[in-house]
Structure formats: structure tokens, C-alpha cells
Design a protein around this motif. Structure first.
Motif: not given
Length: 93
Positions: A64, A67, A84, A87-89, A91-92
Motif C-alpha cells: 500500500r 509510488d 484486499d 488488490v493492493h499488490r 495495483g502497481f
């Protein structure tokens, strides 16, 4: 030169050490996990962004809020503990 940034996500710290040992042998990896102090995590992320190494092995502590536009590949080496985290993993990319 090809600048490849890859993050391997794992669930457990023992897997971090297992993978990073392999990558250290060829001098391309760094790691981030819950046993590191925040300032240590920040240094690893800075070094990764500065291309001091191209592979980051991480637990979900790194999933999380990062950037890093250069990351084009995320590998879920171990399954995330919940949807969850997954999904965060991913998201990159």
C-alpha cells in the motif's frame, strides 16, 4: 539499457529471506518486510527507485501507498492473505 523493476510479493518473512538470498547472489535484489524499522523500509524504497537494485522482495507491508512508476511487473510468489491485500499488490501495474 533495460531498466527492469520487479516486485515479488510473498506472505511470510521466511520466504522473503529465501528469495532474497537467491537474488543477492547475483546482486539484483532488496527486501522489505514487517521486521524492518520504518526508516529501513524507506531506505530500501529509495534505493529501489534510484535503481541500486532491480528486484524487490516484499511482504504485504509494501503493498500500500508506494509510488514507483518504473515497476512494470508484480509477481505474487505466495498468495495474499485476503482479497484486499491482493488488490493492493496488483495495483502497481
Amino acid at each position: 539499457a533495460l531498466h527492469l523493476h520487479v516486485i515479488f510479493f510473498v506472505f511470510s518473512i521466511p520466504f522473503v529471506f529465501n528469495l532474497i538470498f537467491q537474488f543477492f547472489k547475483i546482486n539484483v535484489g532488496g527486501s522489505i518486510h514487517g521486521d524492518l524499522r520504518q526508516e529501513e523500509r524507506d531506505k530500501v524504497i529509495r534505493d529501489f527507485k534510484k535503481e541500486k537494485f532491480s528486484i524487490l522482495v516484499a511482504t504485504d507491508v509494501a503493498a500500500r501507498g508506494l509510488d514507483i512508476p518504473a515497476v512494470k511487473t508484480v509477481i505474487n510468489y505466495e498468495v495474499a492473505r485476503d482479497i484486499d491485500s491482493h488488490v493492493h499488490r496488483i495495483g502497481f501495474i
